[in-house]
Scaffold this motif. Structure first.
Motif: not given
Length: 281
Positions: A250-262
């Protein structure tokens, strides 16, 4: 807070410091991969990754201010302080009574800050208008050791519990830190010292993270360097992890998400990973 990863130039020397001086136990060591994990019991506290090709960051760059290791008793704290002071006396940089805690400060062989501390019971903390009362009062290290070092604690250091209590960062400016860590990530402000320092937490703790500009005002994004590699945060469950991912999106922060680790980066490219606490932990 989970284990803090440090990129190090001399894996053997740094492992020896955290093992022999700070009195953490080596939980795993892989010389081929260049990686040591140290902690207490089943709790990892520091992960050391060998990166001899990297340079040391400049003293005014953003990055780690200190990793703060929390002990359950004053005797456990005293045993660790006594060990560091005995083996690396030149690494001691100060001590303070912060009202909520008693803390001792050191610098490891590669310049990373280390805080060793013990919390007073939460019933002894004072809050004013939603902010915790903290101060920096004199704390005589010799008197503290005389009053609290015990043979039992010295003999059982590596088996006694400890954990990462908080992580303190050097950042370029406090307003950006507040915007990211409070408004976007969702921590609550527990105290702030104007443009110089911000303390944030979850669940009413005095602080899980802090950011200051004491040495790094105006610092920009970090370059790949020795020092802080990764800050780990644990949330209660997978629903909390999912909600955090939605909040950051929502805040436009790019993330790396594999379902277990954000995973994501703060404004200074300090890397952060958030996981859900294991069931029963």
């Amino acid at each position: 807070m989970g284990a803090v990863t440090l990129r190090v130039a001399d894996l053997d020397a740094m492992t020896a410091y955290y093992r022999d001086a700070v009195t953490l136990a080596v939980l795993s060591h892989d010389a081929t991969a260049g990686r040591s994990v140290l902690g207490r019991g089943a709790t990892p506290i520091v992960v050391l990754e060998h990166a001899p090709e990297l340079r040391h960051a400049g003293p005014r760059e953003a990055g780690l201010f200190h990793t703060a290791i929390l002990f359950e008793t004053e005797a456990d704290l005293a045993a660790s302080v006594y060990s560091v002071a005995s083996r690396h006396p030149g690494s001691f940089t100060g001590s303070a009574d912060h009202l909520v805690s008693k803390a001792f400060y050191f610098t490891d062989p590669e310049g990373n800050g280390v805080e060793l501390y013990w919390d007073r019971d939460r019933t002894a903390w004072s809050w004013t208008h939603g902010q915790v009362d903290m101060a920096t009062l004199a704390l005589d290290p010799n008197a503290f050791l005389q009053q609290n070092v015990t043979e039992e604690a010295l003999a059982g250091t590596a088996s006694r519990p400890a954990s990462v209590g908080h992580v303190h960062l050097s950042v370029g400016d406090v307003d950006s830190a507040h915007r990211f860590y409070v408004e976007q990530l969702g921590f609550e402000t527990t105290t702030r010292f104007g443009p110089q320092a911000l303390f944030v937490s979850a669940g009413g703790y005095h602080h899980h993270m802090a950011m200051n500009t004491w040495q790094s005002a105006g610092a920009g994004r970090r370059q790949l360097a020795l020092g802080l590699g990764l800050v780990r945060i644990e949330v209660p469950g997978l629903d909390d992890l999912g909600a955090l991912g939605e909040r950051l999106a929502h805040h436009g922060v790019a993330t790396r998400d594999d379902g277990r680790v954000l995973g994501f980066d703060d404004p200074w490219l300090n890397q952060i990973e958030v996981t859900a606490r294991a069931v029963g932990a």
